[in-house]
Structures are given as C-alpha cells and as structure tokens.
Design an enzyme around this catalytic site. Sequence first.
Site, PDB file in Angstrom:
ATOM      1  N   LYS A 130       0.809  -1.228   0.000  1.00  0.00           N
ATOM      2  CA  LYS A 130       0.000   0.000   0.000  1.00  0.00           C
ATOM      3  C   LYS A 130       0.835   1.267   0.000  1.00  0.00           C
ATOM      4  O   LYS A 130       0.595   2.177  -0.764  1.00  0.00           O
ATOM      5  CB  LYS A 130      -0.757   0.087   1.333  1.00  0.00           C
ATOM      6  CG  LYS A 130      -2.066  -0.370   1.406  1.00  0.00           C
ATOM      7  CD  LYS A 130      -2.758  -0.001   2.702  1.00  0.00           C
ATOM      8  CE  LYS A 130      -2.293  -0.586   3.945  1.00  0.00           C
ATOM      9  NZ  LYS A 130      -1.758  -0.285   5.020  1.00  0.00           N
ATOM     10  N   ARG A 147      -8.860   2.596   9.288  1.00  0.00           N
ATOM     11  CA  ARG A 147      -8.521   1.222   9.670  1.00  0.00           C
ATOM     12  C   ARG A 147      -9.655   0.570  10.434  1.00  0.00           C
ATOM     13  O   ARG A 147      -9.577  -0.617  10.718  1.00  0.00           O
ATOM     14  CB  ARG A 147      -7.276   1.235  10.539  1.00  0.00           C
ATOM     15  CG  ARG A 147      -5.976   1.006   9.769  1.00  0.00           C
ATOM     16  CD  ARG A 147      -4.901   0.962  10.793  1.00  0.00           C
ATOM     17  NE  ARG A 147      -3.632   0.422  10.496  1.00  0.00           N
ATOM     18  CZ  ARG A 147      -2.607   1.097  10.014  1.00  0.00           C
ATOM     19  NH1 ARG A 147      -2.740   2.320   9.597  1.00  0.00           N
ATOM     20  NH2 ARG A 147      -1.428   0.521   9.928  1.00  0.00           N
ATOM     21  N   ARG A 186      11.298  -6.422   5.670  1.00  0.00           N
ATOM     22  CA  ARG A 186      11.077  -5.044   5.217  1.00  0.00           C
ATOM     23  C   ARG A 186      12.013  -4.044   5.908  1.00  0.00           C
ATOM     24  O   ARG A 186      12.162  -4.052   7.121  1.00  0.00           O
ATOM     25  CB  ARG A 186       9.627  -4.667   5.514  1.00  0.00           C
ATOM     26  CG  ARG A 186       9.258  -3.298   5.027  1.00  0.00           C
ATOM     27  CD  ARG A 186       7.785  -3.174   4.878  1.00  0.00           C
ATOM     28  NE  ARG A 186       7.099  -2.916   6.126  1.00  0.00           N
ATOM     29  CZ  ARG A 186       5.809  -2.584   6.178  1.00  0.00           C
ATOM     30  NH1 ARG A 186       5.092  -2.502   5.082  1.00  0.00           N
ATOM     31  NH2 ARG A 186       5.249  -2.354   7.333  1.00  0.00           N
ATOM     32  N   ARG A 215      11.991  -1.856  10.520  1.00  0.00           N
ATOM     33  CA  ARG A 215      11.046  -0.994  11.226  1.00  0.00           C
ATOM     34  C   ARG A 215      10.790  -1.552  12.610  1.00  0.00           C
ATOM     35  O   ARG A 215      10.703  -2.762  12.787  1.00  0.00           O
ATOM     36  CB  ARG A 215       9.734  -0.961  10.442  1.00  0.00           C
ATOM     37  CG  ARG A 215       9.387   0.420   9.977  1.00  0.00           C
ATOM     38  CD  ARG A 215       8.199   0.389   9.099  1.00  0.00           C
ATOM     39  NE  ARG A 215       6.976   0.103   9.842  1.00  0.00           N
ATOM     40  CZ  ARG A 215       5.763   0.358   9.369  1.00  0.00           C
ATOM     41  NH1 ARG A 215       5.622   0.898   8.177  1.00  0.00           N
ATOM     42  NH2 ARG A 215       4.698   0.080  10.067  1.00  0.00           N
ATOM     43  N   ARG A 261       0.150  -7.377  14.226  1.00  0.00           N
ATOM     44  CA  ARG A 261      -0.417  -6.412  13.269  1.00  0.00           C
ATOM     45  C   ARG A 261      -1.313  -7.112  12.252  1.00  0.00           C
ATOM     46  O   ARG A 261      -2.351  -6.579  11.865  1.00  0.00           O
ATOM     47  CB  ARG A 261       0.703  -5.629  12.572  1.00  0.00           C
ATOM     48  CG  ARG A 261       1.384  -4.674  13.535  1.00  0.00           C
ATOM     49  CD  ARG A 261       2.633  -4.083  12.939  1.00  0.00           C
ATOM     50  NE  ARG A 261       2.331  -3.182  11.860  1.00  0.00           N
ATOM     51  CZ  ARG A 261       3.115  -3.015  10.807  1.00  0.00           C
ATOM     52  NH1 ARG A 261       4.214  -3.701  10.676  1.00  0.00           N
ATOM     53  NH2 ARG A 261       2.779  -2.159   9.880  1.00  0.00           N
TER      54      ARG A 261
HETATM   55  P1  AMP Z   1       1.424   2.121   9.386  1.00  0.00           P
HETATM   56  O1  AMP Z   1       2.703   2.777   9.036  1.00  0.00           O
HETATM   57  O2  AMP Z   1       0.265   2.609   8.572  1.00  0.00           O
HETATM   58  O3  AMP Z   1       1.500   0.621   9.400  1.00  0.00           O
HETATM   59  O4  AMP Z   1       1.075   2.559  10.897  1.00  0.00           O
HETATM   60  C1  AMP Z   1       1.942   2.241  11.974  1.00  0.00           C
HETATM   61  C2  AMP Z   1       1.160   2.247  13.277  1.00  0.00           C
HETATM   62  O5  AMP Z   1       0.551   3.547  13.499  1.00  0.00           O
HETATM   63  C3  AMP Z   1      -0.006   1.261  13.324  1.00  0.00           C
HETATM   64  O6  AMP Z   1       0.406  -0.049  13.686  1.00  0.00           O
HETATM   65  C4  AMP Z   1      -0.890   1.901  14.386  1.00  0.00           C
HETATM   66  O7  AMP Z   1      -0.369   1.706  15.699  1.00  0.00           O
HETATM   67  C5  AMP Z   1      -0.748   3.397  14.067  1.00  0.00           C
HETATM   68  N1  AMP Z   1      -1.764   3.859  13.086  1.00  0.00           N
HETATM   69  C6  AMP Z   1      -1.544   4.372  11.835  1.00  0.00           C
HETATM   70  N2  AMP Z   1      -2.696   4.685  11.226  1.00  0.00           N
HETATM   71  C7  AMP Z   1      -3.682   4.349  12.082  1.00  0.00           C
HETATM   72  C8  AMP Z   1      -5.114   4.407  12.028  1.00  0.00           C
HETATM   73  N3  AMP Z   1      -5.766   4.867  10.935  1.00  0.00           N
HETATM   74  N4  AMP Z   1      -5.807   3.974  13.114  1.00  0.00           N
HETATM   75  C9  AMP Z   1      -5.183   3.517  14.216  1.00  0.00           C
HETATM   76  N5  AMP Z   1      -3.853   3.418  14.331  1.00  0.00           N
HETATM   77  C10 AMP Z   1      -3.092   3.833  13.286  1.00  0.00           C
END
Ligand code: AMP
Length: 228
Positions: A15, A90, A129, A159, A170
Amino acid sequence: MGLNVIMLGAPGAGKGTQAERFARQRGLPKISTGDILRQGVKDQLPVALVAKAKMDRGELVDDETMVAIVRERLAQPDTDAGFVLDGFPRTVSQARSLDAIIEERGNGPLVVVDIVVPEEELVRRLAGRLVCSKCGTNAEPADGPGTTCRRCGGTLVQRADDSEQVVLERLGVHARTTKPLVDYYRGRPTFRTVNGAQPADRVARDLDATIDDAAGQGARAAPGLSER
Ligand code: AMP
C-alpha cells in the site's frame, strides 16, 4: 472534482509504496497516518507520544485521535485536487467519520482500492522489510540491510514494529478490525480490488487503470458533485 483515493490492504501488501507512486504520478499529496504519527514522535508532539506505546505494540491508536489528525490534514489546500490516503481508515468507525468529512468537502466521491495479497506472502515480506531511519522511505527488497537510502543517503533499518511477534499482532489486528472495512465499502460503485501479489510495476499499472475507472463511475453515480 478531486480524485480522492484510499488504499486498503494488510501491512506488507505494498500500500505505502503504491500510494506514494500513484500520488507522485498524479501530483496529489500522499497522506500516511503512520508517517504522520512517526513524524509526531520525532517532533515530540504530545498526541504522538501517547500513541507511541500502541504503535510499538502493533495496536491501533484510538479513533478519535486518528480522525482529528486526518480532519486537520484534509483541511490543507494541497488536497483540493484530491489525495491518496494510506493507513486510514482502519476501522469502520474511522470510515464513517471519513465519509462525513468527504461529504462536508463536497469535492468528489471516495475511490476505495483494496490491494489483496495472501497471508503467507505478507509474513515473508514483512519480516524482510527495511525503511530509512532518516526519511522513513520504504526500501526496495533488492536493497540489502545496512545499505543506504536511495533518496537521502540515510541508513536502512528494520522498522520497530516489523519484528516477528509484532508482525503477527499487526496481521491479527488487520484481520479483526480492518477487514470489516472491506465489507463496509464493498457495495459501492467506486470500490475495487487489485491483485497485490504481482511485481510492483504490474500492481501500479492495474491501480492506475482501476482508479480512473472507479472515479468515472463515481462521477456518474453522483453527477451533482462535479458541479459544486
Ligand atoms: P502504518 O505505518 O500505517 O503501518 O502505521 C503504523 C502504526 O501507526 C499502526 O500499527 C498503528 O499503531 C498506528 N496507526 C496508523 N494509522 C492508524 C489508524 N488509521 N488507526 C489507528 N492506528 C493507526
């Protein structure tokens, strides 16, 4: 009328990379809520520091915080021609709030694309990753660990939330809370799926065609929007 795109898909579905590529090609801002939170942690913003414990455990940050962040970001003028959202919504509750924001903007419908990748492939991808420790860009799989970022020369690292246990958490969170989102959007004329288990260039090509097609459908389904 703006081209308002959200990309759905499990962690590791590609994504982020595809959203960035599509946004750059179309001259739209790519808005990643994960990036906004990580930047907030770097800048020591109180709201992001509270969210950090959840992020480190792979859990979701609360809906109220996330909706406030997105509402503020979508009020910026660089989103007038549209945007590409990555990582939001989400949960179904976030999706409902986003619908309300889109309605208030009155600037075109939402195009929703789900990038679909089988789970075994996701685990394999996530475990390997790498991201740049300086600018946060995702590295290409061909770049080995310890090499430098193509964009800024920073060091590539795993990461913090890509360790095996957190990866599984996750993916579990995704299955429980994010999959219902697909059901929420599925019946819309502007909902599409794309096969993410293909080489990145083919995914990008499919996305390009499918998003244009969906946006055309959306305009026909809601003709009044283009006249506002
Ligand atoms: P990502 O980089 O999009 O995988 O986001 C990393 C982390 O940020 C996620 O595992 C969540 O803890 C938090 N996060 C990012 N976007 C959201 C969202 N829309 N709702 C809730 N938590 C979020």
